[in-house]
Design an enzyme around this catalytic site. Sequence first.
Site, mmCIF file in Angstrom:
data_model
loop_
_atom_site.group_PDB
_atom_site.id
_atom_site.type_symbol
_atom_site.label_atom_id
_atom_site.label_comp_id
_atom_site.label_asym_id
_atom_site.label_seq_id
_atom_site.Cartn_x
_atom_site.Cartn_y
_atom_site.Cartn_z
ATOM 1 N N GLY A 29 0.856 -1.238 -0.065
ATOM 2 C CA GLY A 29 -0.038 -0.088 0.027
ATOM 3 C C GLY A 29 0.801 1.222 -0.148
ATOM 4 O O GLY A 29 1.867 1.268 0.427
ATOM 5 N N GLN A 79 2.831 10.013 1.077
ATOM 6 C CA GLN A 79 4.083 9.463 1.165
ATOM 7 C C GLN A 79 5.120 9.808 -0.125
ATOM 8 O O GLN A 79 6.113 9.279 -0.023
ATOM 9 C CB GLN A 79 3.789 7.734 1.259
ATOM 10 C CG GLN A 79 3.380 7.617 2.443
ATOM 11 C CD GLN A 79 3.268 5.769 2.486
ATOM 12 O OE1 GLN A 79 2.163 5.434 1.925
ATOM 13 N NE2 GLN A 79 4.085 5.389 3.277
ATOM 14 N N CYS A 129 5.867 0.035 7.151
ATOM 15 C CA CYS A 129 5.482 0.977 6.351
ATOM 16 C C CYS A 129 6.563 1.513 5.546
ATOM 17 O O CYS A 129 7.654 1.461 5.819
ATOM 18 C CB CYS A 129 5.037 2.286 7.300
ATOM 19 S SG CYS A 129 4.562 3.781 6.580
ATOM 20 N N LEU A 130 6.368 1.852 4.290
ATOM 21 C CA LEU A 130 7.333 2.161 3.486
ATOM 22 C C LEU A 130 8.312 3.268 3.686
ATOM 23 O O LEU A 130 9.287 3.895 3.134
ATOM 24 C CB LEU A 130 7.031 2.231 1.795
ATOM 25 C CG LEU A 130 6.272 1.139 1.344
ATOM 26 C CD1 LEU A 130 5.856 1.233 -0.266
ATOM 27 C CD2 LEU A 130 7.421 -0.015 1.163
ATOM 28 N N HIS A 181 -4.462 1.545 7.495
ATOM 29 C CA HIS A 181 -3.129 1.973 7.582
ATOM 30 C C HIS A 181 -3.063 3.181 6.500
ATOM 31 O O HIS A 181 -2.281 4.229 6.711
ATOM 32 C CB HIS A 181 -2.150 0.816 7.391
ATOM 33 C CG HIS A 181 -0.674 1.471 7.352
ATOM 34 N ND1 HIS A 181 0.272 0.696 8.270
ATOM 35 C CD2 HIS A 181 -0.091 2.011 6.382
ATOM 36 C CE1 HIS A 181 1.620 1.480 7.717
ATOM 37 N NE2 HIS A 181 1.354 2.089 6.822
ATOM 38 N N GLU A 182 -3.602 2.812 5.292
ATOM 39 C CA GLU A 182 -3.243 3.891 4.281
ATOM 40 C C GLU A 182 -4.099 4.933 4.384
ATOM 41 O O GLU A 182 -3.681 6.252 4.306
ATOM 42 C CB GLU A 182 -3.529 3.170 2.873
ATOM 43 C CG GLU A 182 -2.654 1.982 2.492
ATOM 44 C CD GLU A 182 -1.089 2.506 2.794
ATOM 45 O OE1 GLU A 182 -0.747 3.593 2.529
ATOM 46 O OE2 GLU A 182 -0.596 1.631 3.205
ATOM 47 N N HIS A 208 -2.670 7.475 6.667
ATOM 48 C CA HIS A 208 -1.567 8.297 6.205
ATOM 49 C C HIS A 208 -2.242 9.895 5.569
ATOM 50 O O HIS A 208 -1.678 10.792 5.721
ATOM 51 C CB HIS A 208 -1.130 7.616 4.818
ATOM 52 C CG HIS A 208 0.183 6.798 5.147
ATOM 53 N ND1 HIS A 208 1.449 7.253 5.655
ATOM 54 C CD2 HIS A 208 0.471 5.474 5.154
ATOM 55 C CE1 HIS A 208 2.126 6.469 6.155
ATOM 56 N NE2 HIS A 208 1.635 5.198 5.577
HETATM 57 ZN ZN ZN Z 1 2.409 3.266 5.565
#
Ligand code: ZN
Length: 175
Positions: free
Chosen positions: A50, A55, A97-98, A139-140, A143
Amino acid sequence: MTDDEIPEILLVPDPRLRAKAKPVGPGDADQVRALAPRMLDAMYKAPGIGLAAPQVGVGLRLFVVDLQKQETPAPMVFVNPEIVAVSEEIAVREEGCLSLPGQYADVARPERVKLRYLDLMGAKREIEADGLLATCLQHEYDHLDGILFVDHISALKRNMILRKLAKDLRLKAKA
Ligand code: ZN
């Protein structure tokens, strides 16, 4: 950003990860249609399941998801998502998380979630999810409000993760 360029994923503590994203308006349609495939490219390359627009430094309410359970890609794009229902049951799942590469923690969230959103063509859609997809969607979604998975864990664990991330990134910069 040119059309074939894969956007760079911002890392904590970039302040853009903490800003509340704005709803996608009719005037953003072209930008969003160009951005979504680039975000998917960045997500697959990372690799991750995701990625949210903040991000990659874009403050719009948009994220992409692909759990990559099959060999063929199954990308999903969520524009202006709204969480309209959550279950009372809670599930604990390990998240990463990226924007916090290499860091993981157990996070408790509702086990099931119902989301309303627009697809890339602007059509209204709804999805009910459980399991990993429910975790990923929440989670997304977080963000878009500047919330990271480490905000859901104890301050002690959060500080440990943030210190470790800072150290890892310093080592990486030196390497
Ligand atoms: Zn994340």
